[in-house]
Design a protein around this motif. Structure first.
Motif, PDB file in Angstrom:
ATOM      1  N   SER A   1       0.837  -1.198   0.000  1.00 18.73           N
ATOM      2  CA  SER A   1       0.000   0.000   0.000  1.00 18.73           C
ATOM      3  C   SER A   1       0.870   1.245   0.000  1.00 18.73           C
ATOM      4  O   SER A   1       1.919   1.285   0.659  1.00 18.73           O
ATOM      5  CB  SER A   1      -0.932   0.014   1.215  1.00 18.73           C
ATOM      6  N   THR A   2       0.417   2.248  -0.730  1.00 25.22           N
ATOM      7  CA  THR A   2       1.161   3.501  -0.831  1.00 25.22           C
ATOM      8  C   THR A   2       0.220   4.665  -0.553  1.00 25.22           C
ATOM      9  O   THR A   2      -0.929   4.661  -1.025  1.00 25.22           O
ATOM     10  CB  THR A   2       1.773   3.669  -2.238  1.00 25.22           C
ATOM     11  N   SER A   3       0.683   5.617   0.194  1.00 21.92           N
ATOM     12  CA  SER A   3      -0.131   6.800   0.504  1.00 21.92           C
ATOM     13  C   SER A   3       0.774   8.018   0.566  1.00 21.92           C
ATOM     14  O   SER A   3       1.971   7.913   0.900  1.00 21.92           O
ATOM     15  CB  SER A   3      -0.879   6.620   1.829  1.00 21.92           C
ATOM     16  N   ASP A   4       0.180   9.148   0.240  1.00 22.09           N
ATOM     17  CA  ASP A   4       0.908  10.419   0.313  1.00 22.09           C
ATOM     18  C   ASP A   4       0.507  11.158   1.588  1.00 22.09           C
ATOM     19  O   ASP A   4      -0.671  11.189   1.962  1.00 22.09           O
ATOM     20  CB  ASP A   4       0.592  11.295  -0.897  1.00 22.09           C
ATOM     21  N   VAL A   5       1.500  11.740   2.247  1.00 26.35           N
ATOM     22  CA  VAL A   5       1.269  12.502   3.477  1.00 26.35           C
ATOM     23  C   VAL A   5       1.467  13.966   3.152  1.00 26.35           C
ATOM     24  O   VAL A   5       2.540  14.374   2.684  1.00 26.35           O
ATOM     25  CB  VAL A   5       2.234  12.055   4.596  1.00 26.35           C
ATOM     26  N   SER A   6       0.449  14.756   3.397  1.00 26.50           N
ATOM     27  CA  SER A   6       0.520  16.190   3.126  1.00 26.50           C
ATOM     28  C   SER A   6       1.108  16.914   4.328  1.00 26.50           C
ATOM     29  O   SER A   6       0.843  16.554   5.491  1.00 26.50           O
ATOM     30  CB  SER A   6      -0.866  16.738   2.808  1.00 26.50           C
ATOM     31  N   GLU A   7       1.907  17.926   4.071  1.00 25.92           N
ATOM     32  CA  GLU A   7       2.471  18.714   5.165  1.00 25.92           C
ATOM     33  C   GLU A   7       1.394  19.524   5.879  1.00 25.92           C
ATOM     34  O   GLU A   7       1.590  19.980   7.008  1.00 25.92           O
ATOM     35  CB  GLU A   7       3.551  19.658   4.629  1.00 25.92           C
ATOM     36  N   THR A   8       0.227  19.671   5.231  1.00 24.29           N
ATOM     37  CA  THR A   8      -0.881  20.364   5.893  1.00 24.29           C
ATOM     38  C   THR A   8      -1.324  19.610   7.130  1.00 24.29           C
ATOM     39  O   THR A   8      -1.676  20.196   8.153  1.00 24.29           O
ATOM     40  CB  THR A   8      -2.056  20.524   4.914  1.00 24.29           C
ATOM     41  N   TRP A   9      -1.285  18.272   7.046  1.00 25.00           N
ATOM     42  CA  TRP A   9      -1.679  17.468   8.195  1.00 25.00           C
ATOM     43  C   TRP A   9      -0.742  17.701   9.382  1.00 25.00           C
ATOM     44  O   TRP A   9      -1.174  17.831  10.519  1.00 25.00           O
ATOM     45  CB  TRP A   9      -1.664  15.993   7.799  1.00 25.00           C
ATOM     46  N   GLY A  10       0.564  17.800   9.106  1.00 29.23           N
ATOM     47  CA  GLY A  10       1.522  18.082  10.168  1.00 29.23           C
ATOM     48  C   GLY A  10       1.316  19.446  10.782  1.00 29.23           C
ATOM     49  O   GLY A  10       1.427  19.625  12.006  1.00 29.23           O
TER      50      GLY A  10
END
Length: 410
Positions: free
Chosen positions: A160-169
């Motif tokens: 599985s692959t997912s992108d993490v947005s810096e907005t979440w941080g």
């Protein structure tokens, strides 16, 4: 006869042992560790508070300098990136790192094994990857490790692959700062109501010191800052506050009614409180450190649960910093605030003035005794001296006595 200028009250005070005015003088006969364990003044924290202030200032400057000039090593949750996860099987982190480097050409941010046994998964965190890079990496991982799906069959769908947005941080950081502000407000109100305003100021200053130094250590050493780090910082604030409240509770107990007494100052009673709670603070810190070390050794090193590493690190650093601040910074700061103005400052001057008078009386009494020993003259309340025989020569240093009386010879 000698005329003494010392008042009877001061002369009486001068005859008292010095231990009445400053605790712990006789305790110096015991060993350092014995006084440390019994809380009888092994460490003069308040008397040497300028030294502790200097040490605290140096630590703060180093931490602030590292934060301003080095910055932080933010994790993927704050800077954004890609996250790849698949069943671990027999794969190791070193093997996964080698496959990633061969497929992408760079090293991943981190590779961790999450969980144990058949449920263990391999978690890869990297910089943001495009579609072609993700497809190439998934193909390389499948060819090397053949991960199994839910049915137990090798499948690329198990990766599985997912992108993490810096907005979440940034959202996590904003919520953490909001929670920190609310926490500090509630804490200040509680301490001001439970104890007093000056104690609330000292406790909040210690909390600020803990946060800055813990963040400075992360910046200086280069630890990765993750959401677990933010949660850990909020956790250590509770410990620091607990330790400060324990010490302040003992200070309040020792200084109750101190303004109506003239034997000891507020600072001396506060120092006694620090020594009486010192072993408790040390034992609490040790008890708190042991499970954290166990967490790092067992969960992180042996079981490979890397997600717990950040939480364990921040708690370990914060526990040590919080113990230091509650003993060597919060209480000395409280005493400095108290002795700056108000009734405690006037009481301290009164006690010191009385001790100066008593010291002068002791010096006068000692000088009088030396004069008596040198001249042979008695004290004012001593019985009259016998007159010497006429055939005896005057004693060295004797004053002329005027008309001499001759005793009859038998």
């Amino acid at each position: 006869m000698t005329n003494s200028q010392t008042s009877p009250s001061l002369r009486k005070d001068a005859e008292r042992p010095f231990d009445d005015y400053a605790y712990g003088q006789r305790a110096s006969e015991h060993s350092f560790f014995n006084r440390l364990y019994t809380g009888t003044g092994a460490i003069d924290v308040i008397g040497r508070r300028r030294m502790w202030y200097a040490i605290t200032a140096v630590i703060m400057l180093i931490s602030l300098g590292s934060i301003l000039f080095r910055g932080f090593n933010f994790g993927i949750d704050f800077e954004g990136g890609s996250r790849i996860q698949f069943p671990a099987g027999d794969a190791t982190t070193s093997q996964v790192e080698a496959v990633y480097h061969e497929a992408i050409g760079t090293d991943p941010v981190s590779v961790q094994t999450v969980g144990t046994g058949s449920t263990a998964t391999m978690l890869i965190r990297s910089e943001a990857l495009d579609v072609q890079q993700v497809d190439k990496l998934n193909g390389a991982l499948f060819e090397e490790f053949k991960p199994l799906d839910k049915n137990g069959n090798p499948s690329r769908a198990a990766i599985s692959t997912s992108d993490v947005s810096e907005t979440w941080g940034s959202q996590i950081t904003e919520k953490a700062l909001r929670a920190l502000a609310v926490f500090l407000v509630i804490v200040s109100i509680y301490i001001a109501v439970r104890f007093e305003r000056d104690m609330a100021i000292a406790a909040l200053a210690a909390l600020v010191f803990d946060v800055v130094v813990t963040a400075g250590v992360y910046s200086l050493v280069g630890f990765e800052v993750t959401p677990a780090t933010v949660i850990g910082i909020l956790t250590i604030l509770g410990f620091s506050l607990y330790d400060s409240v324990v010490v302040f509770d003992k200070v309040e107990e020792n200084t109750r009614g101190i303004l109506h007494l003239s034997r000891r100052t507020y600072g001396e009673q506060a120092n006694l409180a620090v020594n009486q709670t010192l072993m408790r603070s040390i034992n609490t810190a040790l008890i708190g450190i042991l499970p954290i070390v166990g967490l790092m050794v067992i969960a992180v090193w042996m079981l490979g649960v890397g997600t717990l590493k950040d939480l364990a690190l921040v708690q370990l650093v914060g526990l040590l910093v919080g113990t230091y601040s509650s003993i060597f910074f919060a209480t000395p700061l409280l005493v400095s605030i108290k002795e700056r103005w108000g009734p405690v400052a006037a009481h301290t001057k009164k006690v010191q003035s009385k001790r100066s008078s008593i010291a002068a009386a002791r010096a006068g009494a000692a000088a009088e005794q030396r004069v008596v020993a040198a001249t042979g003259r008695g004290l004012p309340d001593a019985p009259a001296r016998r007159y010497r025989e006429s055939s005896q020569s005057p004693r060295p240093g004797a004053r002329p006595s005027g008309k001499r009386q001759q005793k009859k010879r038998h």
